[in-house]
Design a protein around this motif. Structure first.
Motif: not given
Length: 145
Positions: A32-49
């Motif tokens: 995992i290259r964490h600086r190049l990776s993203l989390a997507v959050r909806c209404d404060g909840e993580t819903v994907g990566y």
């Protein structure tokens, strides 16, 4: 729906890894290259990566995993586009894109214009499938424009 995309921090890596592995990924922490990776959050909840994974030979894969609601809301395309832009800014010109959601790859390729940026002939053609990846029908290569 309040949607945000944020860079994965070191303390997020284990949660991200568990999420994508629950969707069928075989990714391991050192990839995992964490600086190049993203989390997507909806209404404060993580819903994907969208995880940028690299190997020792300098090859890169973008793995996308979303919960059903996020996939239905169309959050995969902006997530993939944003991670690919981060990767391109870091000097990564070519990467495989792997959707871990059922049917996600077909939809993602239909709604993006990525194929307009992929060479179609010659030694730079990148549209071959990797049958050894475990999900050949859900994986394609993309070259950054």
């Amino acid at each position: 729906m309040d949607t945000t995309y944020r860079e994965i921090r070191l303390d997020d890596v284990d949660d991200a890894l568990a999420f994508v592995q629950s969707h069928g990924s075989s990714a391991q922490r050192p990839q995992i290259r964490h600086r190049l990776s993203l989390a997507v959050r909806c209404d404060g909840e993580t819903v994907g990566y969208g995880l940028c994974l690299g190997d020792a030979r300098g090859r890169f894969v973008l793995e996308l995993a979303l919960n059903e609601a996020a996939q239905a809301a169309g959050l995969g395309q902006p997530l993939a586009d944003t991670v690919l832009r981060k990767m391109q800014s870091a000097g990564i010109g070519t990467a495989r894109v792997r959707s871990l959601n059922e049917g996600g790859a077909e939809h993602l390729w239909q709604v993006t214009n990525w194929l307009d940026h992929v060479p179609s002939t010659g030694s730079d053609a990148l549209t071959e499938r990797d049958d050894t990846a475990g999900v050949p029908a859900q994986e394609e290569s993309v070259q950054a424009a």
